[in-house]
Design an enzyme around this catalytic site. Structure first.
Site, PDB file in Angstrom:
ATOM      1  N   GLU A 193       9.865  -5.906   4.477  1.00 12.05           N
ATOM      2  CA  GLU A 193      10.137  -6.993   4.071  1.00 12.05           C
ATOM      3  C   GLU A 193       9.893  -7.061   2.673  1.00 12.05           C
ATOM      4  OE1 GLU A 193       7.783  -7.250   8.256  1.00 12.05           O
ATOM      5  OE2 GLU A 193       7.914  -6.012   6.426  1.00 12.05           O
TER       6      GLU A 193
ATOM      7  N   GLY B  77      -5.352  -2.454   3.855  1.00 14.23           N
ATOM      8  CA  GLY B  77      -4.637  -3.790   3.535  1.00 14.23           C
ATOM      9  C   GLY B  77      -5.345  -4.956   3.386  1.00 14.23           C
ATOM     10  N   ARG B  78      -5.960  -5.494   4.830  1.00 15.15           N
ATOM     11  CA  ARG B  78      -6.521  -6.783   4.893  1.00 15.15           C
ATOM     12  C   ARG B  78      -8.014  -6.694   4.279  1.00 15.15           C
ATOM     13  NH1 ARG B  78      -6.024  -3.902   9.402  1.00 15.15           N
ATOM     14  NH2 ARG B  78      -7.390  -3.570  10.807  1.00 15.15           N
TER      15      ARG B  78
ATOM     16  N   LYS C  72       0.677  -1.142  -0.037  1.00  8.54           N
ATOM     17  CA  LYS C  72      -0.105   0.063   0.144  1.00  8.54           C
ATOM     18  C   LYS C  72       0.754   1.349   0.050  1.00  8.54           C
ATOM     19  CE  LYS C  72      -3.879   2.227   2.198  1.00  8.54           C
ATOM     20  NZ  LYS C  72      -4.838   2.000   3.153  1.00  8.54           N
TER      21      LYS C  72
ATOM     22  N   LYS D 273       8.375  -3.705  14.596  1.00 10.07           N
ATOM     23  CA  LYS D 273       9.015  -3.246  13.261  1.00 10.07           C
ATOM     24  C   LYS D 273      10.160  -1.872  13.589  1.00 10.07           C
ATOM     25  CE  LYS D 273       5.565  -4.252   9.990  1.00 10.07           C
ATOM     26  NZ  LYS D 273       4.523  -3.822   8.762  1.00 10.07           N
TER      27      LYS D 273
ATOM     28  N   GLU E 121      -6.059  -8.796  13.716  1.00 13.54           N
ATOM     29  CA  GLU E 121      -5.585  -7.509  13.240  1.00 13.54           C
ATOM     30  C   GLU E 121      -6.650  -6.429  13.305  1.00 13.54           C
ATOM     31  OE1 GLU E 121      -3.296  -5.756   9.639  1.00 13.54           O
ATOM     32  OE2 GLU E 121      -1.930  -6.972  10.994  1.00 13.54           O
TER      33      GLU E 121
ATOM     34  N   HIS F 256      -7.717 -35.785  14.019  1.00 14.08           N
ATOM     35  CA  HIS F 256      -6.602 -36.524  14.736  1.00 14.08           C
ATOM     36  C   HIS F 256      -5.437 -35.675  15.410  1.00 14.08           C
ATOM     37  CE1 HIS F 256      -8.117 -40.409  12.676  1.00 14.08           C
ATOM     38  NE2 HIS F 256      -8.554 -39.462  11.654  1.00 14.08           N
TER      39      HIS F 256
END
Length: 495
Positions: free
Chosen positions: A188, A241-242, A182, A468, A327, A358
């Site tokens: 990263e 963003g999400r 964005k 960060k 978030e 399981h």
């Protein structure tokens, strides 16, 4: 606090709720946008739904929902609207028109790629993190398994092993690089992008930057980085963003599945938008889901919520929901900065059926923690195997919900199942772009409804910044100002 949340007159078991109300199934199931929802195996009652509906009125849900769809400021801490619904055609007319313009730009670039304007493209490397990666990864993994258009790999982790694995079978001369950020400053993402460009250059690609497409709300930053303006796909600053897979961030989805599939994705989400906006609370899927969520966190003290996808194609859904829900609603203060007197988002976790049976279902059936479960399944099979496979998958899904509810008595305590463990079920008619779009939009609106009733802002995420900032300060200033443990770890790793 006691006066704020609904009051349960008495705790009645799920089995007794069914025994006492023959109409319970009809009251707590509904269909919308090709999806069947079942909350009958939760402890919700019609009285609790009325109380939660009254709470929604007191908390101003209608006004908040109108503000969301009207393009008004709902992210108060950052002074922004949250206009992901406009990307689907449901929002302020000006915002819808702007989104359509950006989509047309996406379509034009898609056509150019398909026509060979950027060379012989067979592979697509999509680099992003968080919402810039999780949405595309979920959609492409779920719907692109049989697609024969492009090989698409999504890289988010800054660990170099992730990038190496993604590019191992890619020809750098036939690879299109998508950089999704964005701000176009995400540490990263930009490190991974630089390494991907180096990979292309070292292989002898003549103009690596000519194979780069930027997906961003900051086009000027992308141009400064070296991306040509004709290969920048913008989206609105008001799209979080999400919540961004509907925007230019969805370009890899359109590449992998085709433009018609991307449009169907938007249309399915828009159908859920209309349902959430227009349906009354007792018939409103996102609201009923939020009521169940809040019942278990506020009235029963549950700290987690488990989601199990009984379809291999939806294996990434729990990871996607972890970011969306935690978030968004992992907050501890009101928009005015006042501490809250109640818990907010539970921890979202989950897995894939039947594998999870399981692994973790022992605790869910016989453990001491009460964990509300959500099963997500698809009625129509997505494979060409013997139909016995899909029947066994769905049988196990439905049987787990029944077993959690009914339990089983035994003279041996170790073989006794207490039962009365709640679950909800979401059953898609089929898994296609429209129904998956509707499902994701359902979860978005459920998250928003939870936030309004909790009294928090779901659209900021300041909590992700501190780590960060500290990482940057280590690189810039060293470790002298840090605690002994951190200094020792850095010394062991880097000295």
């Amino acid at each position: 606090m006691a006066d704020f949340w609904p009051v349960e007159s008495e705790k009645v078991s799920l089995a007794k709720l069914f025994e006492s109300d023959p109409s319970r199934l009809g009251a707590f199931t509904l269909g919308a946008a090709g999806i069947y929802f079942d909350w009958s195996k939760t402890h919700l009652t019609e009285d609790l739904v009325r109380q939660f509906s009254a709470l929604a009125d007191r908390q101003g849900l209608r006004a908040a929902r109108d503000a969301l769809f009207g393009g008004r400021v709902v992210n108060t801490s950052e002074g922004r609207a949250a206009e992901h619904t406009a990307e689907r055609g449901e929002g302020h007319p000006d915002s819808v028109a702007r989104a359509r313009t950006f989509h047309n730009r996406m379509r034009a670039l898609l056509d150019a790629v398909e026509a060979g304007a950027l060379g012989d493209i067979r592979h697509v490397l999509h680099i992003g993190i968080g919402g810039s990666a999780l949405g595309p990864d979920l959609l492409i993994d779920a719907l692109g398994r049989d697609a024969d258009r492009y090989d698409v790999a999504v890289v988010s982790n800054v660990d170099g092993a992730a990038l190496e694995e993604a590019t191992r079978d890619f020809d750098p001369h036939a690879t299109l690089l998508l950089i999704a950020s964005k701000t176009f400053t995400t540490t990263e993402t930009m490190l991974n992008a630089a390494s991907a460009l180096s990979w292309m250059a070292e292989a002898g690609v003549e103009d690596p930057y000519g194979r780069v497409v930027a997906l961003t709300a900051s086009p000027e930053k992308a141009m400064e980085w070296g991306v040509d303006e004709t290969r920048i796909l913008p989206f609105s600053e008001s799209v979080g963003g999400r919540y961004s897979l509907w925007s230019s961030i969805g370009f890899p989805i359109a590449l992998a599945l085709g433009w018609d599939a991307f449009e169907s994705l938007l249309e399915g989400a828009a159908e859920m938008d209309r349902h959430f906006r227009l349906a009354e609370p007792a018939l409103n899927a996102p609201l009923l889901a939020a009521f169940a969520d809040l019942y278990y966190t506020q009235l029963r003290g549950c700290e987690t919520r488990a989601v199990f996808a009984y379809d291999e194609r939806l294996r990434l859904l729990p990871s996607y929901l972890q970011q969306l829900e935690m978030e968004s609603n992992g907050k501890r203060v009101t928009p005015a900065g006042e501490p809250l007197a109640w818990p907010t988002a539970p921890i979202t976790w989950g897995g894939v059926g039947t594998d999870a049976q399981h692994a973790v279902f022992q605790l869910l059936h016989q453990g001491t923690r009460l964990v509300p479960l959500e099963f997500v399944a698809v009625a129509e099979a997505g494979d060409n195997q013997d139909e016995a496979h899909h029947r066994a998958l769905l049988t196990n899904c439905f049987a787990q919900g029944a077993a959690l509810m009914t339990g089983k008595d035994s003279d041996d305590p170790q073989r006794a199942y207490p039962g009365d463990r709640p679950s909800s079920t979401i059953l898609l008619e089929r898994l296609d772009p429209a129904t998956l779009g509707a499902l994701i939009a359902f979860y978005e609106h459920r998250t928003f409804a939870n936030a309004v009733l909790l009294g928090i802002n779901p659209f900021d995420q300041f909590g992700v910044e501190l780590g960060k900032q500290i990482a940057r300060s280590i690189d810039e200033q060293g470790t002298d100002d840090f605690d002994p443990s951190t200094r020792a770890l850095m010394a062991r790793a880097f000295d």
